[in-house]
Scaffold this active site. Sequence first.
Site, short mmCIF file in Angstrom:
data_model
loop_
_atom_site.label_atom_id
_atom_site.label_comp_id
_atom_site.label_asym_id
_atom_site.label_seq_id
_atom_site.Cartn_x
_atom_site.Cartn_y
_atom_site.Cartn_z
N CYS A 113 0.69 -1.04 -0.25
CA CYS A 113 0.14 -0.07 0.25
C CYS A 113 0.82 1.30 0.03
O CYS A 113 0.38 2.43 -0.33
CB CYS A 113 -0.97 0.06 1.27
N HIS A 265 -3.11 6.92 2.92
CA HIS A 265 -3.45 5.58 2.45
C HIS A 265 -4.79 5.32 3.13
O HIS A 265 -5.00 5.40 4.28
CB HIS A 265 -2.48 4.75 2.72
N ASN A 295 -10.27 0.23 0.86
CA ASN A 295 -8.92 -0.04 0.76
C ASN A 295 -8.12 -0.47 -0.70
O ASN A 295 -8.54 -1.69 -0.75
CB ASN A 295 -7.97 -0.75 1.91
#
Length: 341
Positions: A113, A265, A295
């Site tokens: 990520c 993020h 996500n």
Amino acid sequence: MSIRILGTGSYLPPKVVTNDDVGRRLDTTDEWIYSHTGIHSRHVAGENESTSTMAAEAGRAAMAAAGVSPEEIGLIVLATSTPDYNPFPSTACVVQGMLGCTNAGAFDLQAACAGFVYALEQARGFVNFYPDKKALVIGAETLTRVLDWNDRSSCILFGDGAGAVVLGCDDPAGQASAKTTAHTILGADGKGSHFISRSGGCREPLKFDPETGIPLPNDNPEPPMMTLMGHDVFAFAVRTLSKVARDLCEKLGTSPEELDRVFAHQANGRIIEAVARRMKLPIEKFWLNLETTANTSAASIPISLDQAVKAGELKDGMKIVMVGFGAGLTYAGTYCTWPEL
Ligand code: UT7
């Protein structure tokens, strides 16, 4: 000369799966998921979609926004943990072919990520070195294809999508030396490599035929599946995101209060709220879209940037931080004065 983000683009697949949809199969509810994560729904790649097709859509949109032709792109860096093939050919090469970027080198970058910020830094180095060339940086994921859809504590967290930016230089002749308002931190903590992992790799030894000594056919390939130690990841994320953002400000002799926007993020709304509290910043300074995207790993920051640009909420001269963390463990942050890097 300065290096700039010349254009942004993003793509989210049309298919949407809501928490209520998930609750029809698993023992979970929209109330639990939303209160623990801030997520209501996620986009899921359809039959004719994959990481490469979504990356190409986002890349095409970013080139159009930048007014840059495919032939002008000298490098494609594609951050992903869910490549079309595992691991070759790289998805970046597939995208290079799809977009007709015939003059571009292309490679995938895997930093989970945190991948987009890592990729941006590689591309920044490239454009700094070759100021007459442009770079296409993409974050793209089909995480829904590596989830355990029987595990209610992890499958609810993720979604699919892609985001992209085009980098270029405002002095292609490279007469002046590079000036930068940006600062980047790239980091890792391999001791936490077991916190988030995906099975299906080359670490299992082969079985050998005792007669001939040659390898036997591998008849037991693991299916690709993610496992996640939620609590440990949560604690690491809060600690690391706020530290990286604060360290970036300190390096540049400024303070978090001076920031106009933070693009963190999008892992969990509670993580972002905790980071905001630690940085003593109002939550309004943090871009939040995980309610509808969940996500999207390496795609989350470039999707956020593109949405903010389109909403008129990311304007030239704004001081921003992009900061991510992920499997590895990895972490990365960039402070810049938009759109200069
Ligand atoms: O990009 C990085 C990717 N990873 C992350 O960002 C993950 C970070 N971690 C998190 O977001 C959170 O740890 C989770 C959302 C994964 C879990 O939230 P939590 O508040 O830490 O819940 P928990 O794991 O402590 O579970 C509490 C309870 C458990 O039940 P018992 O054992 O107390 O009876 C779980 O089984 O909640 C249960 N639970 C659920 N219940 C309903 C876990 N998932 C669900 C669910 N629906 N979807």
